[in-house]
Design an enzyme around this catalytic site. Structure first.
Site, PDB file in Angstrom:
ATOM      1  NE  ARG A  25      -3.860   0.316   0.062  1.00  0.00           N
ATOM      2  CZ  ARG A  25      -4.859   0.666   0.856  1.00  0.00           C
ATOM      3  NH1 ARG A  25      -5.408  -0.236   1.651  1.00  0.00           N
ATOM      4  NH2 ARG A  25      -5.386   1.799   0.894  1.00  0.00           N
TER       5      ARG A  25
ATOM      6  CE  LYS B  71     -10.340   5.307   1.905  1.00  0.00           C
ATOM      7  NZ  LYS B  71      -9.592   4.547   0.636  1.00  0.00           N
TER       8      LYS B  71
ATOM      9  CD  GLN C  49     -13.317   2.525   3.132  1.00  0.00           C
ATOM     10  OE1 GLN C  49     -14.227   3.213   2.418  1.00  0.00           O
ATOM     11  NE2 GLN C  49     -12.094   2.374   2.801  1.00  0.00           N
TER      12      GLN C  49
ATOM     13  CG  ASP D 271      -4.784   6.511   4.870  1.00  0.00           C
ATOM     14  OD1 ASP D 271      -4.346   5.455   4.944  1.00  0.00           O
ATOM     15  OD2 ASP D 271      -5.544   7.002   4.922  1.00  0.00           O
TER      16      ASP D 271
END
Length: 351
Positions: A94, A251, A199, A240
């Site tokens: 990732r 996100k 999510q 993130d």
């Protein structure tokens, strides 16, 4: 001051194996997957069995334990060389979540300090466990720092999932919401569904309902109308990767919320541990943005909802400029109205 007990642990080390709560099938199925080799863990990270930058970092640390064990049994005293390919595969699983590379680098430093003549597993396992416990402690600290910024009976909106499921436990953005609710600071939480992986509807709504925190699920596109109603006080999200000037990757859809919030006078809070800050990146334009498979947009639950072979753009994240953020909350303290200078002060104080 009341502290909420940790109720969800998505990452467990048990019986010499790594166990991950499969977040792809929540909330309808609680399924645990067991891993005994690092390549399988790398694939699990890529396929979002586990997700959320802190959780990815903790998972990667345990994956290094598995990789070192494999290398020790296959290569003996040459285990340090043998483990490198597995660590590279883990690092690439990732690209946006900086906690991944941070955790692997910390584990690599431990590897370098070990003798080539003894099994690395005991030392590395102890370090992975320490990384996990440090994350939980940081989340609880951030939860209180963030809750202290709220007025009583605040109404807040969160996007994606930055809860216990995205961390080692308790959560970042949801850690603030958990603690804020306990302290009487939060009256109600609005939860964006968060397309395309949903999510918010699958994970955040489930977490809040598990603990009886009043919430309402809404479509992402309803956020502007909610803000225009004048009822919303804060947007609270995770991160993130945060650049050294405070620009924040989170996100996809977070940037849109921040722009709407600025227009409507709603405050924006980003909650993330200092391990999420990439001090080597000058600004957010340098943050790599992961492009994911088109089927995540063109399908829902395996059902095709778009024309066959339609061109799809599916960036997993967007970048919110620091100028749109009112507070970045870390375990080392709060940066209000973040800038490069204020972020550097946080760095100095955290040493």
């Amino acid at each position: 001051m009341t502290r909420l007990l940790q109720t969800i642990e998505p990452i467990l080390w048990r019986d010499e194996q790594l166990h991950l709560l499969d977040q792809r099938v929540l909330p309808h199925t609680e399924k645990w997957l067991t891993y005994h080799d690092s390549d399988a863990v790398a694939e699990a990270i890529k396929l979002m069995v586990v997700r959320g930058a802190p959780a990815i970092g903790v998972t990667a640390a345990y994956a290094v334990v598995l990789a070192a064990r494999e290398a020790w049994f296959s290569a003996g005293e040459n285990w340090k060389e043998a483990v490198e390919p597995a660590l590279k595969r883990l690092t690439s699983s990732r690209p946006t979540a900086v906690n991944l590379s941070w955790a692997i680098e910390r584990m690599k430093q431990a590897c370098a300090s070990l003798s080539k003549y003894e099994s690395p597993e005991p030392v590395l396992l102890a370090l992975a466990d320490r990384i996990q416990q440090e994350d939980i402690k940081a989340n609880r600290t951030m939860g209180q720092y963030g809750a202290d910024l709220l007025d009583n009976d605040s109404i807040v909106l969160t996007h994606c999932n930055a809860g216990a499921l995205a961390t080692a436990g308790f959560g970042t953005a949801l850690g603030v919401i958990r603690q804020g609710f306990l302290d009487g600071k939060i009256e109600h939480v609005y939860v964006d569904e968060t397309r395309p992986w949903l999510q918010g509807s699958r994970l955040t709504a489930w977490e809040l309902m598990q603990e009886g925190i009043p919430m309402t699920l809404q479509a992402d596109v309803a956020a502007g109308a909610l803000m225009a109603s004048g009822r919303l006080d804060w947007v609270i999200v995770g991160a993130d990767r945060i650049a050294s000037n405070g620009d924040t990757a989170n996100k996809i859809g977070t940037y849109s919320l921040a722009v709407l919030a600025k227009y409507h006078g709603v405050k924006v809070m980003v909650v993330a541990p200092t391990t999420t800050i990439d001090w080597l990146l000058e600004n957010g334009s340098l943050i790599p943005i992961e492009q994911r498979m088109s089927s995540e947009v063109s399908e829902i639950g395996g059902h095709v909802i778009a024309p066959v072979e339609v061109p799809v753009s599916n960036p997993a994240f967007d970048v919110t400029p620091a100028s749109l953020i009112d507070a970045i909350v870390t375990e080392e303290g709060v940066v209000s109205n973040p800038s490069k200078e204020k972020m550097q002060q946080l760095k100095k104080e955290g040493k």
